[in-house]
Design a protein around this motif. Structure first.
Motif, PDB file in Angstrom:
ATOM      1  N   PRO A 106       2.742   2.549   0.616  1.00 17.06           N
ATOM      2  CA  PRO A 106       3.012   2.647  -0.822  1.00 17.06           C
ATOM      3  C   PRO A 106       4.435   2.209  -1.150  1.00 17.06           C
ATOM      4  O   PRO A 106       5.318   2.213  -0.295  1.00 17.06           O
ATOM      5  N   SER A 107       4.623   1.871  -2.403  1.00 19.36           N
ATOM      6  CA  SER A 107       5.940   1.462  -2.885  1.00 19.36           C
ATOM      7  C   SER A 107       6.961   2.561  -2.632  1.00 19.36           C
ATOM      8  O   SER A 107       6.678   3.749  -2.800  1.00 19.36           O
ATOM      9  N   LEU A 108       8.140   2.147  -2.192  1.00 17.81           N
ATOM     10  CA  LEU A 108       9.210   3.101  -1.922  1.00 17.81           C
ATOM     11  C   LEU A 108       9.768   3.670  -3.225  1.00 17.81           C
ATOM     12  O   LEU A 108       9.810   2.992  -4.252  1.00 17.81           O
ATOM     13  N   SER A 109      10.194   4.902  -3.184  1.00 21.97           N
ATOM     14  CA  SER A 109      10.823   5.500  -4.355  1.00 21.97           C
ATOM     15  C   SER A 109      12.078   4.715  -4.723  1.00 21.97           C
ATOM     16  O   SER A 109      12.912   4.421  -3.879  1.00 21.97           O
ATOM     17  N   GLY A 110      12.188   4.347  -5.996  1.00 24.47           N
ATOM     18  CA  GLY A 110      13.358   3.596  -6.444  1.00 24.47           C
ATOM     19  C   GLY A 110      13.268   2.105  -6.203  1.00 24.47           C
ATOM     20  O   GLY A 110      14.227   1.383  -6.453  1.00 24.47           O
ATOM     21  N   ALA A 111      12.113   1.619  -5.736  1.00 23.44           N
ATOM     22  CA  ALA A 111      11.996   0.198  -5.380  1.00 23.44           C
ATOM     23  C   ALA A 111      11.505  -0.637  -6.555  1.00 23.44           C
ATOM     24  O   ALA A 111      10.389  -1.153  -6.548  1.00 23.44           O
ATOM     25  N   LEU A 112      12.302  -0.723  -7.593  1.00 23.55           N
ATOM     26  CA  LEU A 112      12.060  -1.630  -8.719  1.00 23.55           C
ATOM     27  C   LEU A 112      10.785  -1.346  -9.510  1.00 23.55           C
ATOM     28  O   LEU A 112      10.234  -2.234 -10.121  1.00 23.55           O
ATOM     29  N   HIS A 113      10.253  -0.122  -9.475  1.00 19.79           N
ATOM     30  CA  HIS A 113       9.056   0.216 -10.248  1.00 19.79           C
ATOM     31  C   HIS A 113       7.888  -0.703  -9.917  1.00 19.79           C
ATOM     32  O   HIS A 113       7.237  -1.242 -10.804  1.00 19.79           O
ATOM     33  N   THR A 114       7.598  -0.877  -8.643  1.00 20.46           N
ATOM     34  CA  THR A 114       6.597  -1.873  -8.225  1.00 20.46           C
ATOM     35  C   THR A 114       5.335  -1.259  -7.635  1.00 20.46           C
ATOM     36  O   THR A 114       4.548  -1.966  -7.015  1.00 20.46           O
ATOM     37  N   ALA A 115       5.104   0.034  -7.819  1.00 26.84           N
ATOM     38  CA  ALA A 115       3.933   0.686  -7.213  1.00 26.84           C
ATOM     39  C   ALA A 115       2.631   0.079  -7.699  1.00 26.84           C
ATOM     40  O   ALA A 115       1.629   0.089  -6.981  1.00 26.84           O
ATOM     41  N   ARG A 116       2.625  -0.471  -8.894  1.00 29.13           N
ATOM     42  CA  ARG A 116       1.405  -1.042  -9.467  1.00 29.13           C
ATOM     43  C   ARG A 116       1.220  -2.516  -9.124  1.00 29.13           C
ATOM     44  O   ARG A 116       0.098  -3.021  -9.087  1.00 29.13           O
ATOM     45  N   THR A 117       2.308  -3.212  -8.886  1.00 31.31           N
ATOM     46  CA  THR A 117       2.243  -4.675  -8.791  1.00 31.31           C
ATOM     47  C   THR A 117       2.429  -5.238  -7.388  1.00 31.31           C
ATOM     48  O   THR A 117       1.998  -6.355  -7.116  1.00 31.31           O
ATOM     49  N   ASN A 118       3.089  -4.484  -6.502  1.00 30.64           N
ATOM     50  CA  ASN A 118       3.504  -5.045  -5.215  1.00 30.64           C
ATOM     51  C   ASN A 118       3.041  -4.186  -4.047  1.00 30.64           C
ATOM     52  O   ASN A 118       3.216  -2.966  -4.057  1.00 30.64           O
ATOM     53  N   ALA A 119       2.482  -4.846  -3.028  1.00 31.89           N
ATOM     54  CA  ALA A 119       2.089  -4.183  -1.787  1.00 31.89           C
ATOM     55  C   ALA A 119       3.230  -4.335  -0.785  1.00 31.89           C
ATOM     56  O   ALA A 119       3.637  -5.459  -0.449  1.00 31.89           O
ATOM     57  N   PHE A 120       3.744  -3.214  -0.287  1.00 31.45           N
ATOM     58  CA  PHE A 120       4.895  -3.215   0.619  1.00 31.45           C
ATOM     59  C   PHE A 120       4.433  -3.288   2.072  1.00 31.45           C
ATOM     60  O   PHE A 120       3.469  -2.631   2.465  1.00 31.45           O
ATOM     61  N   PHE A 121       5.150  -4.084   2.870  1.00 34.13           N
ATOM     62  CA  PHE A 121       4.847  -4.192   4.292  1.00 34.13           C
ATOM     63  C   PHE A 121       5.463  -3.006   5.031  1.00 34.13           C
ATOM     64  O   PHE A 121       6.650  -2.727   4.865  1.00 34.13           O
ATOM     65  N   MET A 122       4.677  -2.339   5.837  1.00 33.37           N
ATOM     66  CA  MET A 122       5.230  -1.271   6.660  1.00 33.37           C
ATOM     67  C   MET A 122       6.155  -1.892   7.700  1.00 33.37           C
ATOM     68  O   MET A 122       5.754  -2.742   8.474  1.00 33.37           O
ATOM     69  N   GLY A 123       7.416  -1.484   7.690  1.00 35.88           N
ATOM     70  CA  GLY A 123       8.393  -2.085   8.582  1.00 35.88           C
ATOM     71  C   GLY A 123       9.085  -3.294   7.985  1.00 35.88           C
ATOM     72  O   GLY A 123       9.937  -3.904   8.641  1.00 35.88           O
TER      73      GLY A 123
END
Length: 484
Positions: free
Chosen positions: A108-125
């Protein structure tokens, strides 16, 4: 002879190599960097912008095609190819299962990471983990990988790829000779020219103050994107697209290293305060839009300021509302003291902050939406998140332009083929930063570079494998022998 030659070692190159190998082609990948620095700018990334019509694993709510397109249209100010942009958007919706099969994990999107929880899939690592996963998968599937192997020239016959040329070089204390590497088809994915200071100087020239702005640019990413291959393709007559001064250029901490500072040097508190130049004056609306849609314009804004430097100023109220950068801010208990520590003219700086404070209108502050906290009667205005800077300690972060990648590139279409005088090459393809200018004429929105690289890397790899198969047919083989 190898079927598909891939030149580059970042996300787009790896996607191309994997797709070509999955299609049954023999693949050789040439990475200019040593193994320890493999991955190009992709090693510094964190996420991929993804279209989705409903919640999907790490992505919340929905981010439909039309919203993605409107976001891209807005940040590029219309300087984008809609057909290719929509191709990228649609490809972003279903690439993650393929990525997982090659070892990429998401979180999931990191806290404070540009409000991207809806739009961006984060790579683990992060990007380094993604690059390592792709290299492991490529090697497991039989892709040949060679490091410390820059390409200086492309040999063509008309618009047909024939061979790549590698210059003499020293690797591990050994002097290696020049090489000529033939292949039935080729994918160019060797990045832009952001680490070529001479080319940046040529593109930006001198300003009215007699400065060479490019001399003060830092490079957020790899030192190995020197644009040699891009320049050679331009000299060979490949069709180009894009403005050489346009780039994914972020305002980063002026204390960052010259190369490979990555994401941790970005300053994300701009929308929570004000930004002044070295004369102590504000110069742009810090709250124009959500930070993911505006963070990449600030490098260019700072590049046009005296000395190519700026200062992001916040107070105690902003702490905890943004991802802290790697370097701490300069702290002071008064604005006058902060000006002295930052080397700013105290009177002008204090006047700018006080004028801003007086212009702030009462409202309901909410950094998760376009709130009603704005300024009145001041230029430039601040459209949202305008809170007075009045609660010590005050903090200042020095800014420099940080170039991620340049937008001048090779013109292509949905086939990912390199074009010569408007015609597609039958066996030469391009992906990643070398063609991103087809989609990004200017501006940026978080994660879209990885979307472009993934989409066109996969397309280029598939097309290159098909081209190699055609050339392997008896008629094409006879043609190759006759023209070699």
């Amino acid at each position: 002879m190898i079927d598909v030659l891939v030149i580059g070692g970042g996300n787009a190159a790896l996607c191309a190599a994997l797709m070509a190998r999955e299609a049954g082609a023999s693949v050789l990948l040439l990475e200019a960097a040593p193994r320890a620095w493999r991955g190009g700018n992709s090693q510094h990334t964190r996420n991929l912008r993804c279209m989705h019509d409903a919640p999907q694993d790490v992505l919340v709510d929905a981010y439909p095609e039309e919203e993605f397109w409107q976001d891209l249209l807005k940040v590029t100010d219309g300087q984008t190819n809609e057909k290719l942009a929509r191709l990228v958007i649609r490809e972003s919706s279903d690439c993650r299962d393929w990525m997982r099969r090659h070892g990429v994990h998401f979180q999931p999107s990191l806290s404070g990471a540009l409000h991207t929880a809806r739009t961006n899939a984060f790579f683990m690592g992060g990007g380094k983990a993604l690059v390592n996963a792709y290299f492991r998968s490529a090697e497991r599937l039989g892709v040949q990988v060679r490091y410390d192997t820059p390409v200086c020239d492309i040999e063509l016959q008309g618009d047909r790829f024939v061979a790549a040329h590698v210059p003499p070089r020293e690797v591990g204390g050994r002097q290696l000779p020049a090489e000529r590497i033939q292949a039935r088809s080729c994918v160019l994915a060797a990045g832009g020219f952001e680490s070529n200071r001479r080319w940046l100087r040529e593109a930006w020239g001198q300003n009215e103050r007699g400065e060479w702005p490019a001399d003060n640019f830092l490079v957020r990413g790899t030192r190995f994107n020197d644009g040699v291959l891009l320049r050679r393709m331009i000299d060979l007559g490949a069709d180009t697209i894009g403005d050489p001064t346009q780039a994914h250029m972020v305002a980063i901490d002026a204390r960052a290293p010259l190369y490979d500072g990555g994401i941790c040097t970005r300053i994300d508190c701009v929308s929570l305060g004000v930004v002044v130049n070295r004369d102590g004056r504000r110069f742009y609306d810090e709250g124009e839009d959500f930070w993911p849609k505006r963070y990449a314009i600030w490098g260019r804004l700072v590049a046009h300021q005296p000395g190519q430097v700026g200062f992001s100023i916040i107070d105690q109220k902003a702490l905890g509302r943004f991802m802290p950068p790697v370097f701490p801010g300069t702290a002071a208990n008064t604005l006058e003291e902060l000006a002295g520590l930052l080397g700013l003219p105290p009177a002008a700086f204090v006047d700018s902050v006080q004028a801003y404070n007086q212009a702030c209108q009462p409202g309901t502050f909410d950094h998760t939406r376009l709130d009603d906290c704005h300024t009145v009667g001041i230029a430039p205005a601040k459209s949202h998140w305008a809170l007075p800077i009045d609660t010590p300690p005050f903090y200042g972060y020095p800014l420099r332009p940080g170039v991620t990648f340049t937008y001048l590139g090779l013109r292509t279409d949905e086939s990912a083929a390199v074009h010569f005088a408007g015609r597609r090459s039958p066996n030469l393809f391009v992906a990643g930063e070398m063609m991103a200018g087809n989609v990004l004429g200017k501006g940026y929105t978080a994660g879209v570079g990885m979307s472009i690289g993934t989409a066109f890397g996969r397309i280029a790899g598939t097309r290159a494998a098909a081209a190699a198969e055609r050339i392997s047919s008896p008629d094409e083989a006879r043609h190759d022998r006759a023209t070699a």
